[in-house]
Structures are given as structure tokens and as C-alpha cells.
Write a protein that holds these residues in place. Sequence first.
Motif, PDB file in Angstrom:
ATOM      1  N   PHE A   1       0.679  -1.239   0.087  1.00  0.00           N
ATOM      2  CA  PHE A   1      -0.074   0.092  -0.048  1.00  0.00           C
ATOM      3  C   PHE A   1       0.937   1.179  -0.031  1.00  0.00           C
ATOM      4  O   PHE A   1       2.044   1.312   0.397  1.00  0.00           O
ATOM      5  N   PRO A   2       0.321   2.213  -0.699  1.00  0.00           N
ATOM      6  CA  PRO A   2      -0.938   2.297  -1.398  1.00  0.00           C
ATOM      7  C   PRO A   2      -1.033   1.510  -2.409  1.00  0.00           C
ATOM      8  O   PRO A   2       0.029   1.204  -3.318  1.00  0.00           O
ATOM      9  N   TYR A   3      -2.341   1.011  -2.765  1.00  0.00           N
ATOM     10  CA  TYR A   3      -2.507   0.243  -4.273  1.00  0.00           C
ATOM     11  C   TYR A   3      -3.509   1.065  -4.912  1.00  0.00           C
ATOM     12  O   TYR A   3      -4.675   1.445  -4.438  1.00  0.00           O
ATOM     13  N   THR A   4      -3.323   1.340  -6.147  1.00  0.00           N
ATOM     14  CA  THR A   4      -4.068   1.762  -6.927  1.00  0.00           C
ATOM     15  C   THR A   4      -4.674   0.967  -8.080  1.00  0.00           C
ATOM     16  O   THR A   4      -3.838   0.148  -8.702  1.00  0.00           O
TER      17      THR A   4
ATOM     18  N   THR B   1      -7.488   4.789  -5.425  1.00  0.00           N
ATOM     19  CA  THR B   1      -6.060   4.414  -4.539  1.00  0.00           C
ATOM     20  C   THR B   1      -6.590   4.158  -3.061  1.00  0.00           C
ATOM     21  O   THR B   1      -7.197   4.749  -2.607  1.00  0.00           O
TER      22      THR B   1
ATOM     23  N   GLU C   1      -4.889   3.606   0.438  1.00  0.00           N
ATOM     24  CA  GLU C   1      -3.886   3.966   1.236  1.00  0.00           C
ATOM     25  C   GLU C   1      -3.889   2.600   2.360  1.00  0.00           C
ATOM     26  O   GLU C   1      -2.595   2.262   2.795  1.00  0.00           O
TER      27      GLU C   1
END
Length: 329
Positions: free
Chosen positions: A40-43, A52, A54
Motif C-alpha cells: 500500500f498504497p494500491y491503485t 487508490t 492507502e
Amino acid sequence: MSLRRHALIPAALLPLLLPLAACGSGPEPAEHAGAPAAGFPYTVANCGVRTTFEAPPKRVVTMNQHVTEIMIELGLTNSLVGTAWLDDAVLPAYEKAYESVPVVAKEYPSKEKLLSVNPDLVYGGYTSAFAAKDGRTRDDLADAGVDTRLNLENCPEDGGTSMDDLFREIKEVGRTFGVAGRAGRWTADARATLATTAAGLKGVKPVPVFVYDSGDKTAFTAGGAGIGNELIERAGGRNVFADLDKSFGDATWEQVVARRPETIVIYDYGSTTVAQKKKRLLEDPVLKDVPAIRNKRFAVMPLSDAVLGVRAPAAVGRLADQLHPEAGE
């Protein structure tokens, strides 16, 4: 997907079939579900919406049964603060987990009711989960500070749906909640299940199949754009309405007659029973010369087996057993 398919059905009306997870130890605890995790963060881009994260979402509402089952299978029950709209019977392996999740509404909740449980993510199984007429679009929820995800079978820009889309669904949900390992293990098991079924069907001749979901004046059936079409093909069938460029759509009875299906697959859900659907088909004089009707060849699938969810890989084998009983002899 048509709203007419959404109706509750007593559990006794459906055979309770075990999912992949039930063959082993069942859903395992989430890997740091709801807490910050590696990655993370992962979009992620989902059906035209870019989000996105967090950290993994902590307060999730699932709006349809098959996405609820994805969450349970990935060990994410503790992240659920609500669910809605049960299509058919919950499988035994999921019953305890499902019963622990508050039912926000039997059908879809109003926007106000949905927001009253303070979700940070709403996960919809069908486009109807985010209906504009109910003020519950993904943009509406984003304006209220709520992230959303839509099951990939409903992404119109992606074209037809394949088993690879299911694996992508599981992977993206796993990444969203920090349980990528669990998602990967499920996918490996699913691929093995599909490979076993394929090996058992080697050399069989595909059976022409017509899916009867519902309908009287017209036949509401499975088209070529949904996962249901691939399930039929992988089970040793040929969907006679594969040229219908939708997941589901209407066909005329004259078209059904002309395409001469040898087996009719009945989708089992809602208040109309399989027996009632069979009776309607068998007693229609228009259909009397259809090979499947003349020979009374039917197969049955719970609706939750036929959509983009964790039941699909094992459902291929169950359908194959019905289309090609000789292959298992």
C-alpha cells in the motif's frame, strides 16, 4: 443484469454444493485484513473508476451474493459491516460466516440506509447495485466519501468475460485487502480444478445448450459476453445463443426452436422453482420438436454458480457431469 432475477429463494429449494474452499480447510483468516499491509498504497482501475487505497478497507458492504462469497472465501468476513440481496442458498461452507454479517436490506438498500452503516467501500455484483434512479451511482457514493468496486463481469468496455477475468477479480480484491497470498492460493486451486475437468472431457463432442433463466413471451437466456458462456464451453457444451452480445438477454421462442438445443440448462433461483420452469417448457407446443424437449434433457445450475464468483471453477465440473454423464463412467 436484469433486476427481475433478484429474488429470495428458500434454502431447501437448492442443492447445497460445496465450493472449492470446502474441499480443504475452508476460508482462512485474512492476512492483516483491515490493517496497513505491504503493498500500500494500491491503485486499481475498475470498470472505468480509478481508486487508490492507502490501506485495506475496514467497513465493507457487499451488494450481491456472489461478491459476498468472494469476501468470505478470502477470509474477509470481519471486514463486512453489511450485505444485501441473496439470490439463492448460501453454501454450507459459508453459512456461519454469512450469518455473522448484518443484512442491510433483503434487496438493495436506499442510499440513506446504505450510508447509515458508515461503509468505506461498497462492493457490487451487478450494475444494478449502483443504480442512478436510486441515487446510488459510484459517483454519488464517491461524493459521500465511499469507495466502490463493481464485479468485472459488468464492465462493458472489457467485452466478453472469461475465467481470466475471475482470476483478475480475485487478485484485485486480494490486493485491495492485503490478502494477495490467499488470493493466489485460491487461484492455483481453481486452475487445478479446471484442468481436471478438461482432462475428463478430452475428445467429447460439444452439446448444443440453451440456457433458460426465465421468461414467458420471450426467453431470457445467457448470451456470449458473460462468464456463463465460458462455463458452458468448458463443461463440453456449445451455447446456442453465444452470438448474443450480452451476458444475459432475450431471445424469441422461434429462435430456440431453430437452433435445436439438445440440452436445456435451467438457472435455479427466485420464487419460480426448477419444476415449474420444466413444466412451462415441456408443455409449450411451440417447443415440442426441440431435441432437448423431446428427450427431456435438462441440467440445473444455481444462479450463483453461473456468475463471476468463487463457485465458477467447480461449477464447470458439476455442469460437465450433467452434460456428459458418460465421461465419468
